[in-house]
Design a protein around this motif. Structure first.
Motif, PDB file in Angstrom:
ATOM      1  N   SER A  45     111.578 -30.216 125.600  1.00 53.19           N
ATOM      2  CA  SER A  45     112.577 -29.431 126.339  1.00 53.19           C
ATOM      3  C   SER A  45     113.745 -29.043 125.433  1.00 53.19           C
ATOM      4  O   SER A  45     114.275 -27.921 125.523  1.00 53.19           O
ATOM      5  N   ALA A  46     114.150 -29.983 124.556  1.00 50.28           N
ATOM      6  CA  ALA A  46     115.251 -29.692 123.640  1.00 50.28           C
ATOM      7  C   ALA A  46     114.865 -28.590 122.658  1.00 50.28           C
ATOM      8  O   ALA A  46     115.674 -27.700 122.339  1.00 50.28           O
ATOM      9  N   ILE A  48     112.676 -26.195 123.163  1.00 49.17           N
ATOM     10  CA  ILE A  48     112.613 -24.924 123.895  1.00 49.17           C
ATOM     11  C   ILE A  48     114.014 -24.398 124.173  1.00 49.17           C
ATOM     12  O   ILE A  48     114.301 -23.216 123.995  1.00 49.17           O
ATOM     13  N   ALA A  49     114.927 -25.289 124.617  1.00 50.62           N
ATOM     14  CA  ALA A  49     116.283 -24.862 124.967  1.00 50.62           C
ATOM     15  C   ALA A  49     117.065 -24.386 123.747  1.00 50.62           C
ATOM     16  O   ALA A  49     117.872 -23.445 123.838  1.00 50.62           O
ATOM     17  N   SER A  50     116.832 -25.015 122.603  1.00 52.07           N
ATOM     18  CA  SER A  50     117.581 -24.638 121.392  1.00 52.07           C
ATOM     19  C   SER A  50     117.087 -23.347 120.760  1.00 52.07           C
ATOM     20  O   SER A  50     117.793 -22.730 119.964  1.00 52.07           O
ATOM     21  N   GLY A  51     115.876 -22.953 121.096  1.00 54.49           N
ATOM     22  CA  GLY A  51     115.313 -21.741 120.511  1.00 54.49           C
ATOM     23  C   GLY A  51     114.730 -21.950 119.131  1.00 54.49           C
ATOM     24  O   GLY A  51     114.288 -20.985 118.491  1.00 54.49           O
ATOM     25  N   GLU A  54     111.053 -20.772 118.812  1.00 56.80           N
ATOM     26  CA  GLU A  54     110.853 -19.329 118.642  1.00 56.80           C
ATOM     27  C   GLU A  54     111.174 -18.895 117.213  1.00 56.80           C
ATOM     28  O   GLU A  54     110.483 -18.066 116.625  1.00 56.80           O
ATOM     29  N   PRO A  83     105.884 -25.191 126.070  1.00 62.33           N
ATOM     30  CA  PRO A  83     106.367 -25.261 127.459  1.00 62.33           C
ATOM     31  C   PRO A  83     105.313 -25.784 128.423  1.00 62.33           C
ATOM     32  O   PRO A  83     105.622 -26.524 129.368  1.00 62.33           O
TER      33      PRO A  83
END
Length: 236
Positions: A45-46, A48-51, A54, A83
């Motif tokens: 989750s961290a 994904i949230a931090s980007g 990507e 995810p």
């Protein structure tokens, strides 16, 4: 208190120890699974949230041909994997209720410990003057033991948990079971019926061929008569 009742109390103690070990092993196993899935979900989750995920995919794409549709699809596929795995991990933790199951296993295990200790206390303190009182205490412990078994049905263990628990208490369990068998043999005149083990068809064929070979070697005098008789004695 007679010998039979003492054996029953000792048997209750060892059964409780096996139950305790079984549920604590299961609790540790499920707790490790819960922690592993939880850490993965938090880290995922961290990311994904931090980007950063990507950005990493873009960095990876710099080394691949952007004109290749397969490479683009592969990168897009990778972008959806994390995810998905995070969602699955979170769902498994909630669906299985691993935290609740771990707590239930430990509760049942602690309950078995209490009964095992009280059983040992009865065995150590029993005498001719308090035998009636101790038998009443044992009866209450047995009722509580049955209630705990029902409580344990809400958090079942698996075969590996059972095998490990039995292995940890194998010596004491075998000693108690042998005493129970001796008591039944003495008081109830129960004897085990022994069955003779029959040879398999493969073994019979092997023995027949071996007999013919030994007989042939003796006939052509490749082996002595004394050796021939020894082979026959040792054939089985």
């Amino acid at each position: 208190m007679d010998k039979k009742k003492r054996i029953e109390i000792a048997n209750l103690e060892i059964d409780c120890k096996i139950g305790k070990d079984r549920h604590f092993i299961a609790a540790d196993r499920k707790n490790k699974l819960r922690i592993g899935l939880g850490i993965f979900a938090v880290i995922g989750s961290a990311i994904i949230a931090s980007g950063i995920g990507e950005t990493f995919l873009k960095f990876l794409g710099a080394f691949l041909s952007q004109e290749n549709n397969k490479s683009s699809l592969f990168l897009e596929f990778l972008g959806h994997i994390l995810p998905l795995l995070v969602g699955i991990s979170t769902a498994i933790i909630g669906f299985l209720g691993l935290e609740k199951q771990t707590a239930q296993h430990r509760f049942v295990g602690n309950s078995y410990i209490e009964i095992a200790r009280k059983s040992r206390s009865i065995l150590n303190s029993i005498n001719e003057n308090n035998s009636v009182e101790k038998e009443a205490e044992y009866a209450l412990l047995m009722e509580k033991y049955l209630d705990i078994n029902k409580e344990g049905e809400a958090c079942p263990t698996n075969d590996n948990d059972n095998k490990k628990a039995m292995s940890m208490n194998s010596k004491k369990r075998e000693a108690i079971k042998s005493k129970i068998a001796e008591f039944e043999k003495e008081t109830l005149d129960i004897t085990e019926k022994r069955y003779e083990k029959k040879d398999s068809a493969r073994k019979l064929i092997y023995l027949a061929l071996k007999f013919r070979m030994v007989s042939f070697f003796a006939w052509v005098k490749l082996i002595r008569k004394s050796d021939y008789k020894r082979y026959l004695r040792n054939m089985r």
